[in-house]
Design a protein around this motif. Structure first.
Motif, short mmCIF file in Angstrom:
data_model
loop_
_atom_site.label_atom_id
_atom_site.label_comp_id
_atom_site.label_asym_id
_atom_site.label_seq_id
_atom_site.Cartn_x
_atom_site.Cartn_y
_atom_site.Cartn_z
N ARG A 126 1.62 6.30 -19.26
CA ARG A 126 3.02 6.70 -19.11
C ARG A 126 3.59 7.24 -20.42
N ARG A 133 0.83 -1.21 0.00
CA ARG A 133 0.00 0.00 0.00
C ARG A 133 0.86 1.25 0.00
N LEU A 134 0.53 2.17 -0.89
CA LEU A 134 1.21 3.46 -0.89
C LEU A 134 0.74 4.27 0.30
N ARG A 167 8.47 1.40 -8.41
CA ARG A 167 8.12 2.26 -9.55
C ARG A 167 6.84 3.04 -9.28
N LEU A 168 5.83 2.33 -8.78
CA LEU A 168 4.55 3.00 -8.50
C LEU A 168 4.71 4.06 -7.42
N PRO A 198 -3.97 11.26 -11.09
CA PRO A 198 -2.68 11.02 -10.43
C PRO A 198 -1.70 10.31 -11.36
N ASN A 199 -0.43 10.52 -11.12
CA ASN A 199 0.60 9.95 -12.01
C ASN A 199 0.44 8.47 -12.26
N THR A 200 -0.01 7.75 -11.23
CA THR A 200 -0.11 6.30 -11.36
C THR A 200 -1.36 5.88 -12.13
N ALA A 214 -1.87 -1.07 -5.33
CA ALA A 214 -0.82 -0.11 -4.96
C ALA A 214 -0.70 1.06 -5.92
N LEU A 215 -1.78 1.36 -6.61
CA LEU A 215 -1.73 2.50 -7.52
C LEU A 215 -2.15 3.80 -6.82
N LEU A 216 -2.85 3.65 -5.71
CA LEU A 216 -3.30 4.81 -4.95
C LEU A 216 -3.21 4.49 -3.47
N PRO A 217 -2.93 5.50 -2.64
CA PRO A 217 -2.88 5.21 -1.20
C PRO A 217 -4.25 5.03 -0.57
N LYS A 250 6.16 11.42 -7.21
CA LYS A 250 6.70 12.49 -8.07
C LYS A 250 5.80 13.74 -8.00
N MET A 292 -6.55 0.57 -5.21
CA MET A 292 -5.85 0.66 -3.93
C MET A 292 -5.12 -0.64 -3.63
N GLU A 307 6.51 6.96 -8.91
CA GLU A 307 5.65 7.60 -9.92
C GLU A 307 4.59 8.46 -9.22
N TYR A 308 3.99 7.89 -8.18
CA TYR A 308 2.96 8.63 -7.44
C TYR A 308 3.61 9.78 -6.66
N ARG A 355 8.33 -3.28 -9.10
CA ARG A 355 7.05 -2.73 -9.53
C ARG A 355 6.49 -1.76 -8.49
N PHE A 356 6.53 -2.19 -7.23
CA PHE A 356 5.99 -1.33 -6.18
C PHE A 356 6.81 -0.05 -6.06
#
Lengths: 438, 311
Positions: free
Chosen positions: B197, A137-138, A175-176, B191-193, B234-237, A182, B231, A179-180, A172-173
């Motif tokens: 790309r 989790r981000l 990178r995400l 969001p960037n994710t 892992a693309l968004l918190p 940034k 979520m 990326e986020y 992968r994680f």
């Protein structure tokens, strides 16, 4: 209770004027912690006058990688003791990152700030880019950067995002996360260490580990991870910092990356400049560090990086370890070392032999402060600003004892060793402190 | 047989302006039909349409089914949950079996990009894409375009802002192609994710990472649905952070034109991509989109099967 000394005259000093050390008969510091001109000093009653006997008066230092919660035992080590260690060692600020208590949301960032309430230490924080330094989790990086708007919240408290010295889980994680993250414009701080190559290693993989029969961590554990981070930094155009670089190969990767236009900075751990893995033959667990002490050739390469400008800062990596976790056989001990109280007298003479005084101060004070987006320790021309400084005697060696350390632990490879110089006193946050045993 | 230059509707990429114009104009006439007491026309009488949905869908499938029935077609619904696909049948075998039943039109939704084209290459039926992977969802974009034209008169020189998960959105892709062909300018924000790309091939669009700047002077704002699995991946918190930085709120809306339209493909995550005040407010045309969906799908089916108004 000793009287708090706020206004002080430091007599007979070699004063750092921003360019060079010059002799001054006296330096005046007023009640507000700022420099006073001789004219104003004449009208001031000072709390103390200190004869410094030609000691150096220089900007206080900024410590990279502070962790006051490492043992998670506030009966043994507290935030207050960490700040006391800073005052004793001449540190006016630092970059804080707790491995045990990752700052992955605004509540935790605010709670960490609250621990500093009432002090003026310039502490900046590294947020965690993932929840709990985990791998799935981000963290809420945008909210952490913006702040929660709590009353008494320190603006710009967050310097960047870190990994808690935990190897990144998957590419992968990572990178995400980058990326986020940034979108925040913040720098990412990594301890480059490939998890699978490290495995259960605890020392440098080399002749000493072979001789001792201990599992090693190869240099490529660092370079492969560093390479991955640099490739992502290039691809995503995200600024990165490497914490505690240990070998010349990584420094070469950094040089090459800079040539390609990648925004990468790095620091070297104080102890990696002072020791190499030959000391492990003593089997003293106080040398147990992560990343590990490497070979003498690596130590030489780090000094070369200090001299040629590749290294941006010397880090302290102040990590208290419980006595019962430190005083066991090497492999079972918990890695980490205290450093704030002893860093300057341990490194200054060797450092100033190899680089100019200006570069030495950059490595210990202004460099780490800039990396952390913190103000500098002092500017003599700005008399309205508080000045934070440290007085170092080059003539008086100092034998390190347990009483030098602020908390109830003393895990330091320098314990019992004689340091080539000593701190006479520090002036931090407008308070003069004469250092005991000086 | 088709009244359009295209024989199937795989997507809006490459579809000519005249075809789009004809689909939208015809849809406007069907839209009027939908307001009559008797909403049915005999245009597809005697034709069989199969709705081949390999992915879960309620809205799109219902909308297509209604459009087909309004056109008097015979309708067969096929979903994977009750089909031999569950027993391991290949895509081509499924299609051939259905085709053997003499169907005329296939409406297909599938998780795989390009499945509609694949089906067209292996059958004689007219194929309409109801959503293929993250590639295209042309009828959703057409209904968005119809709604904007209905409310604002034209798409020409209008600024359309699409906010959300652009990377995984077939709706966004179809809208980009369709709207830019019709002369609108498209601004994308997320969001960037969640944005592509590599944007070079995505057409003449503008990218903006700040939602308040993205909606400035927008004539229409399309908020995309945020999938909760983003979520987990892992693309968004968190939903909270997404809402705070990319949600279309009253504050965000205040940056847009007073006449701006609020649109959403549905179903809405209230309090995430759209605040309830905005979704239910005076700017919202979300329910008009649903009605226009039937009209646009009627138009597409009608024109591809050779129909012409006033012919």
């Amino acid at each position: 209770m000793p009287k708090v000394i706020r206004s002080v005259v430091l007599k007979n000093v070699e004063f750092w004027n921003g360019k060079t050390f010059e002799h001054r008969d006296a330096v005046y510091l007023g009640n507000s912690g700022n420099f006073l001109s001789p004219k104003i000093a004449k009208q001031t009653n000072f709390d103390a006058e200190i004869d410094c006997d030609n000691a150096l008066v220089m900007p206080a230092m900024f410590g990279l990688s502070l962790d006051f919660m490492a043992p998670q035992r506030d009966d043994v080590y507290t935030f207050a003791q960490g700040l006391e260690a800073m005052h004793r060692g001449g540190f006016y600020g630092g970059l804080y990152e707790s491995a045990a208590n990752p700052i992955d949301n605004n509540e935790k960032l605010f709670a960490a700030q609250q621990r500093l309430a009432g002090t003026n230490y310039q502490i900046k924080f590294l947020g965690s880019y993932s929840v709990g330094f985990g791998s799935d989790r981000l963290s809420e990086m945008l909210e952490l950067t913006e702040g929660a708007g709590f009353a008494n919240e320190t603006p710009d408290a967050l310097a960047g995002f870190g990994d808690g010295n935990v190897s990144f889980p998957t590419t992968r994680f990572l990178r995400l996360a980058m990326e986020y993250g940034k979108m925040t414009g913040k720098r990412f701080f990594f301890t480059p260490m490939d998890k699978s190559l490290r495995k259960s290693g605890c020392v440098h993989e080399g002749a000493v580990s072979d001789m001792l029969g201990m599992k090693g961590i190869p240099r490529i554990a660092e370079t492969i991870a560093a390479h991955t981070v640099l490739e992502l930094a290039r691809f995503l155009n995200v600024p990165v910092h490497f914490k505690q670089v240990t070998c010349g190969e990584t420094l070469q990767l950094i040089k090459d990356a800079r040539q390609k236009g990648i925004d990468v900075t790095c620091d070297v751990n104080l102890y990696h400049l002072l020791f190499d893995d030959s000391v492990l033959l003593e089997l003293n667990s106080s040398y147990h560090l992560l990343p590990p002490l490497r070979a003498s050739s690596d130590k030489a390469a780090l000094w070369e990086g200090i001299q040629d400008g590749t290294v941006d800062a010397i880090s302290v990596n102040h990590t208290p370890v419980l006595r019962q976790d430190a005083e066991v056989n090497f492999e079972d001990s918990v890695p980490g070392a205290l450093s704030l109280e002893v860093a300057l007298p341990a490194i200054w003479k060797e450092l100033s032999k190899r680089v100019s005084a200006s570069r030495a101060i950059e490595l210990l004070s202004s460099g780490p402060a800039r990396l952390s987006s913190a103000p500098l320790a002092y500017d003599e021309n700005d008399s309205a600003r508080q000045a934070h400084l440290v007085v170092l005697s080059l003539d008086k060696p100092h034998l390190v004892s347990a009483s030098d350390f602020a908390g109830q632990v003393c895990n330091s490879p320098l314990l019992g060793k004689e340091l080539p110089s000593s701190i006479l006193g520090t002036y931090i946050n407008g308070i003069w402190r004469t250092i005991a045993n000086a | 047989m088709s009244s359009l230059e295209i024989k199937h509707l795989f997507g809006l990429h490459g579809v000519s302006k005249s075809d789009l114009r004809q689909i939208l104009d015809t849809a406007k006439q069907f839209r009027a039909v939908l307001d009559r007491p008797v909403k049915k026309v005999p245009s597809l009488r005697g034709m069989t349409v199969v709705n081949l949905f390999f992915e879960n869908s309620t809205r799109t499938r219902t909308s297509f089914e209604l459009a087909e029935k309004r056109l008097s077609a015979d309708v067969v619904n096929f979903t994977t949950s009750n089909s031999s696909v569950q027993k391991g049948e290949t895509l081509v075998d499924t299609l051939r079996n259905i085709e053997s039943m003499k169907i005329d039109i296939v409406v297909v939704r599938h998780k795989g990009t390009g499945v509609p084209k694949f089906l067209a290459e292996h059958s004689n039926a007219i194929v309409v894409n109801a959503g293929d992977g993250a590639h295209e969802h042309p009828t959703q974009a057409l209904l968005d375009m119809l709604t904007i034209e209905e409310k604002l008169g034209t798409l020409e020189n209008k600024k359309i802002t699409i906010v959300g998960d652009i990377r995984h959105s077939r709706v966004a892709r179809s809208n980009i192609w369709g709207m830019t062909t019709m002369g609108a300018s498209v601004t994308l924000c997320g969001p960037n994710t969640l944005i592509p790309r590599n944007k070079e091939l995505l057409g003449n669009v503008t990218w903006e990472s700040n939602v308040e700047r993205a909606v400035q002077d927008a004539d229409a704002i399309i908020a995309l649905r945020l999938q909760k699995e983003r979520m987990d991946d892992a693309l968004l918190p968190s939903m909270r952070e997404y809402r705070n930085f990319f949600g279309v709120t009253d504050k965000v809306l205040s940056q847009a034109k007073d006449s701006t339209l609020i649109m959403h493909p549905g179903p809405i995550n209230r309090g995430v991509e759209l605040d309830s005040d905005v979704a239910d407010g005076t700017h919202s045309v979300i329910l008009d989109q649903v009605t226009n969906g039937v009209a646009v799908r009627m138009s597409v089916l009608f024109l591809l099967s050779g129909g012409r108004f006033n012919a």
